[in-house]
Design a protein around this motif. Structure first.
Motif, short mmCIF file in Angstrom:
data_model
loop_
_atom_site.label_atom_id
_atom_site.label_comp_id
_atom_site.label_asym_id
_atom_site.label_seq_id
_atom_site.Cartn_x
_atom_site.Cartn_y
_atom_site.Cartn_z
N ARG A 28 -28.13 -19.41 2.10
CA ARG A 28 -26.73 -19.78 1.85
C ARG A 28 -25.79 -18.67 2.34
O ARG A 28 -25.96 -17.51 1.99
CB ARG A 28 -26.51 -20.00 0.35
CG ARG A 28 -25.09 -20.17 -0.09
CD ARG A 28 -24.62 -21.56 0.09
NE ARG A 28 -23.22 -21.65 -0.31
CZ ARG A 28 -22.52 -22.73 -0.17
NH1 ARG A 28 -23.08 -23.80 0.34
NH2 ARG A 28 -21.27 -22.77 -0.53
N PHE A 34 -19.89 -19.26 -4.15
CA PHE A 34 -20.51 -20.53 -4.53
C PHE A 34 -20.37 -20.83 -6.02
O PHE A 34 -20.07 -21.95 -6.42
CB PHE A 34 -21.97 -20.52 -4.11
CG PHE A 34 -22.65 -21.84 -4.18
CD1 PHE A 34 -22.15 -22.95 -3.50
CD2 PHE A 34 -23.82 -21.99 -4.89
CE1 PHE A 34 -22.78 -24.17 -3.55
CE2 PHE A 34 -24.47 -23.21 -4.95
CZ PHE A 34 -23.95 -24.31 -4.28
N TYR A 66 -24.13 -31.06 -6.88
CA TYR A 66 -24.47 -31.88 -5.72
C TYR A 66 -24.24 -33.36 -6.01
O TYR A 66 -23.68 -34.08 -5.20
CB TYR A 66 -25.93 -31.63 -5.31
CG TYR A 66 -26.42 -32.58 -4.26
CD1 TYR A 66 -26.07 -32.40 -2.92
CD2 TYR A 66 -27.22 -33.67 -4.61
CE1 TYR A 66 -26.52 -33.28 -1.95
CE2 TYR A 66 -27.66 -34.55 -3.64
CZ TYR A 66 -27.31 -34.35 -2.31
OH TYR A 66 -27.75 -35.24 -1.35
N GLY A 69 -20.79 -34.23 -5.72
CA GLY A 69 -20.20 -33.97 -4.42
C GLY A 69 -19.34 -32.72 -4.38
O GLY A 69 -18.46 -32.58 -3.54
N SER A 70 -19.59 -31.79 -5.28
CA SER A 70 -18.80 -30.57 -5.37
C SER A 70 -19.35 -29.49 -4.43
O SER A 70 -20.56 -29.37 -4.25
CB SER A 70 -18.82 -30.05 -6.80
OG SER A 70 -18.09 -28.85 -6.90
N ASP A 71 -18.44 -28.70 -3.86
CA ASP A 71 -18.82 -27.59 -2.98
C ASP A 71 -19.08 -26.30 -3.75
O ASP A 71 -19.59 -25.35 -3.19
CB ASP A 71 -17.71 -27.31 -1.97
CG ASP A 71 -17.56 -28.42 -0.95
OD1 ASP A 71 -18.43 -29.31 -0.91
OD2 ASP A 71 -16.57 -28.40 -0.21
N HIS A 72 -18.67 -26.27 -5.00
CA HIS A 72 -18.81 -25.07 -5.83
C HIS A 72 -19.42 -25.44 -7.17
O HIS A 72 -19.32 -26.58 -7.62
CB HIS A 72 -17.44 -24.42 -6.07
CG HIS A 72 -16.82 -23.89 -4.83
ND1 HIS A 72 -16.07 -24.68 -3.99
CD2 HIS A 72 -16.86 -22.66 -4.28
CE1 HIS A 72 -15.66 -23.95 -2.97
NE2 HIS A 72 -16.13 -22.73 -3.12
#
Length: 127
Positions: A28, A34, A66, A69-72
């Protein structure tokens, strides 16, 4: 030859660096961004700063993020990992429940997994 070492619980900054290291090792980029600060603190609190427990809660938190749909990873993802799935850290499992005087997670009684013979006969007739 034997060696023994006791790892002390990680603090907030150590937990943040530990998570970033694990994410970088997994490939990553920008790992320090993150997990939000609130998520790091929630992980540290729930895991009592124990790396093995941090790994368990962090993995489930990442899955929760996930699925949304979250990026963080936010505090809510960590809290849902604990509450929705009933994760209990090692430190929590060794505490005694004041109501039942049993260690947390210990079942009140184990019931046999067999049905009465009459029920099995009735079920067999329906096949």
């Amino acid at each position: 030859i034997s060696l023994r070492y006791e790892l002390k619980p990680l603090g907030f900054e150590e937990t943040r660096r530990y998570l970033a290291h694990r994410l970088v090792a997994a490939g990553r980029h920008r790992a320090s961004e993150f997990f939000t600060a609130g998520a790091v603190e929630a992980l540290r609190y729930l895991s009592h700063g124990l790396p093995r427990e941090i790994n368990v809660f962090a993995a489930q938190s990442m899955l929760n993020a996930y699925l949304e749909g979250s990026d963080h990873i936010e505090t809510e993802h960590v809290q849902s990992a604990q509450s929705a799935f009933g994760f209990e850290g090692v430190a929590d499992a060794t505490r005694t429940d004041p109501v039942t005087a049993r260690p947390h997670g210990t079942p009140a009684a184990i019931k046999p997994a067999t049905e009465p013979k009459a029920s099995r006969r009735a079920a067999a007739k329906n096949l």
